[in-house]
Design a protein around this motif. Sequence first.
Motif, PDB file in Angstrom:
ATOM      1  N   UNK A   1       0.783  -1.212  -0.108  1.00 57.71           N
ATOM      2  CA  UNK A   1       0.174  -0.101  -0.096  1.00 57.71           C
ATOM      3  C   UNK A   1       0.842   1.210  -0.028  1.00 57.71           C
ATOM      4  N   UNK A   2       0.396   2.378  -0.742  1.00 50.53           N
ATOM      5  CA  UNK A   2       1.205   3.646  -0.707  1.00 50.53           C
ATOM      6  C   UNK A   2       1.070   4.326   0.604  1.00 50.53           C
ATOM      7  N   UNK A   3       2.179   5.181   0.952  1.00 46.73           N
ATOM      8  CA  UNK A   3       2.183   5.970   2.154  1.00 46.73           C
ATOM      9  C   UNK A   3       1.182   7.136   1.965  1.00 46.73           C
ATOM     10  N   UNK A   4       0.777   7.463   0.786  1.00 50.59           N
ATOM     11  CA  UNK A   4       0.391   8.754   0.567  1.00 50.59           C
ATOM     12  C   UNK A   4      -1.227   8.595   1.454  1.00 50.59           C
ATOM     13  N   UNK A   5      -1.521   9.828   1.906  1.00 55.59           N
ATOM     14  CA  UNK A   5      -2.749   9.996   2.405  1.00 55.59           C
ATOM     15  C   UNK A   5      -3.634  10.738   1.689  1.00 55.59           C
ATOM     16  N   UNK A   6      -3.211  11.387   0.519  1.00 53.60           N
ATOM     17  CA  UNK A   6      -4.176  12.130  -0.255  1.00 53.60           C
ATOM     18  C   UNK A   6      -4.381  13.430   0.348  1.00 53.60           C
ATOM     19  N   UNK A   7      -3.519  13.970   1.137  1.00 48.59           N
ATOM     20  CA  UNK A   7      -3.626  15.380   1.726  1.00 48.59           C
ATOM     21  C   UNK A   7      -3.646  16.377   0.644  1.00 48.59           C
ATOM     22  N   UNK A   8      -3.006  16.275  -0.595  1.00 51.39           N
ATOM     23  CA  UNK A   8      -2.932  17.128  -1.372  1.00 51.39           C
ATOM     24  C   UNK A   8      -1.989  18.314  -1.365  1.00 51.39           C
ATOM     25  N   UNK A   9      -1.160  18.385  -0.217  1.00 46.57           N
ATOM     26  CA  UNK A   9      -0.044  19.359   0.046  1.00 46.57           C
ATOM     27  C   UNK A   9       0.913  19.442  -1.135  1.00 46.57           C
ATOM     28  N   UNK A  10       1.330  18.137  -1.570  1.00 46.66           N
ATOM     29  CA  UNK A  10       2.213  18.270  -2.709  1.00 46.66           C
ATOM     30  C   UNK A  10       1.598  18.784  -3.957  1.00 46.66           C
ATOM     31  N   UNK A  11       0.700  18.815  -4.122  1.00 49.03           N
ATOM     32  CA  UNK A  11      -0.079  19.193  -5.336  1.00 49.03           C
ATOM     33  C   UNK A  11      -0.157  20.661  -5.259  1.00 49.03           C
ATOM     34  N   UNK A  12      -0.602  21.108  -3.836  1.00 47.05           N
ATOM     35  CA  UNK A  12      -0.818  22.739  -3.791  1.00 47.05           C
ATOM     36  C   UNK A  12       0.836  23.155  -3.794  1.00 47.05           C
ATOM     37  N   UNK A  13       1.594  22.689  -3.366  1.00 40.03           N
ATOM     38  CA  UNK A  13       3.199  23.668  -3.209  1.00 40.03           C
ATOM     39  C   UNK A  13       3.747  23.278  -4.673  1.00 40.03           C
ATOM     40  N   UNK A  14       3.406  22.560  -5.508  1.00 43.90           N
ATOM     41  CA  UNK A  14       4.187  22.331  -6.512  1.00 43.90           C
ATOM     42  C   UNK A  14       4.223  23.411  -7.491  1.00 43.90           C
ATOM     43  N   UNK A  15       5.491  24.139  -7.701  1.00 47.19           N
ATOM     44  CA  UNK A  15       5.518  25.267  -8.422  1.00 47.19           C
ATOM     45  C   UNK A  15       4.916  25.217  -9.997  1.00 47.19           C
ATOM     46  N   UNK A  16       5.180  24.023 -10.597  1.00 43.61           N
ATOM     47  CA  UNK A  16       4.982  23.636 -11.876  1.00 43.61           C
ATOM     48  C   UNK A  16       3.559  23.378 -12.053  1.00 43.61           C
ATOM     49  N   UNK A  17       2.859  22.895 -11.066  1.00 46.20           N
ATOM     50  CA  UNK A  17       1.475  22.329 -11.258  1.00 46.20           C
ATOM     51  C   UNK A  17       1.378  21.058 -11.781  1.00 46.20           C
ATOM     52  N   UNK A  18       2.216  20.225 -11.426  1.00 50.52           N
ATOM     53  CA  UNK A  18       2.747  18.988 -12.260  1.00 50.52           C
ATOM     54  C   UNK A  18       2.077  17.844 -11.611  1.00 50.52           C
ATOM     55  N   UNK A  19       1.443  18.064 -10.401  1.00 51.27           N
ATOM     56  CA  UNK A  19       0.785  16.804  -9.516  1.00 51.27           C
ATOM     57  C   UNK A  19      -0.799  17.116  -9.402  1.00 51.27           C
ATOM     58  N   UNK A  20      -1.388  15.975  -9.683  1.00 52.98           N
ATOM     59  CA  UNK A  20      -2.872  15.808  -9.556  1.00 52.98           C
ATOM     60  C   UNK A  20      -3.200  14.583  -8.620  1.00 52.98           C
TER      61      UNK A  20
END
Lengths: 342, 165
Positions: B66-85
């Motif tokens: 199982x992946x560790x990610x809890x889908x908080x969305x912080x990475x998506x928010x911080x990504x300066x290039x808007x690369x993560x969804x």
Amino acid sequence: MEFTDILISLIKIIVMFVVVLVTVAELVYTERKISAWIQNRIGPNRVGWKGLLQPYADVIKLLLKEDIVPTAANKFIHTLAPVISIGVAFSTLAVVPIAGETISMFGREVQMVIADVNIGILYILALTSMGVYGLTLSGWSSNNKYSLLGGLRSSAQMISYELSMGLSVIGVVMVTGSLQLTDVVTHQAGWMWNMVLQPVGFITFVVAAFAETNRTPFDLPEAEPELVGGYHTEYSSFKFALFFLAEYANMITASAVITTLYLGGWQVPYLELLQLPSGIVVALQILAFVVKVAFMLFVFQWVRWTVPRFRYDQLMDLGWKVMLPIALANVIATGIVILLIS
Amino acid sequence: MQAQTQDKYTLTFWEKLYIPEILKGMKLTFGQMVKKKDTREYPEEKWIPPASYRGAPVLVQEENGIERCVACGLCSRVCPALAIEVQAAETADEKERYPERFEINMLRCIFCGFCEEVCPEEAIVMSPTYEMVFTDYEDAILGKDKLLTPVEKLRPRLEFLREHR
Ligand code: SF4
Ligand code: SF4
């Protein structure tokens, strides 16, 4: 002249052609390798084992290109020029002896030289000065200012260096007393190479040979930064390949001539003391010749990637004010020494 | 303005002869010729980056798959290039939330490492992968299937992060 004689000559010519063509291909490879090593790189190593097939890939690439003749060019001369270049480069090799012993073929004793003419040295000098026509005509017929400048430069340069080249050779002729190249080589038995007997002449001849073959530091006719490509700017595809081939074939010719005139040709010192059968002697002599030529070729390439190009006025200065007097003085000195000894 | 004066270097006799100087130069180039070359023959000889290297960002997959990610969305928010969804969904697992869809557009990613820095779960880390070739824009958008990487492979990077963050 009987049929067998013609056949033997033909065989010799074909063998020479094939050997020179293969050597040219591999010279392109070694040139790239040596330049890479000197510049701390590795060089071509992808096509074939250690990149040995790289030149063949290059040739195929060249042949697949479109052959462009500029509209304003003189078509006939534009086509003729590379042919002159390549023809001259190859035909000079005809008089260079590659072994002293004869081998028997079709019941005849065959000399290991294509044409043992008694004016071999004159023949070489005459043909190398023909080479300038190829470059000059290509520069002129392209109708392009860069080509024209390259062609002009090559003629000026070659004429200046031809003189000191001829004068250096006179020293050899005086020592040998013959214009026949087989005699020249026979005369250099043991360690009596002309390089030892004629050190100054050797240096002037080698420098002039560099200039004659348009190799760096004398490659002004094709100085890329100033003249785009020099005399072959307007050439493409197969004709360009011919010029390329001629340049390297010229290098082989120059190395072979230097070897013959100054490095003792096929002479292996003290070989006659071993009393070997003649077959082995021929093989060893050919080997010695090849090794010496290969060494000279290496020196040609080594110098190319060491020394930067001369400025044009420096080149002319060197040719007329330095090389010519030295070569002349060498002739006089040789004459005096010969007179004193005999 | 004063005209620039330049001292003219006069050659000595030996230097004027050219030949000794050329021989010197040839000695130098010969030395270079036989020197060991530093070239790395790339496709055969691959470079293994140190733990500090920021390669392609990937998702950490635990031993249980199982992946560790809890889908908080912080990475998506911080990504300066808007690369993560990230698209969150609920799960019966202990962590309660998981990313139903997690995509990184590798054509947008600038390998800044902000996603890794911001992640509260150490779930997204910069892998040592530097070979990324795509023949299609669509191929460059990596989904969860491509991003999930077993935790063993990322151990050096995780340790590095513990130590230096
Ligand atoms: S490394 Fe930077 S650009 Fe790439 S996904 Fe993470 S935050 Fe976005
Ligand atoms: S910051 Fe970490 S936990 Fe949050 S969505 Fe991104 S990868 Fe998942």
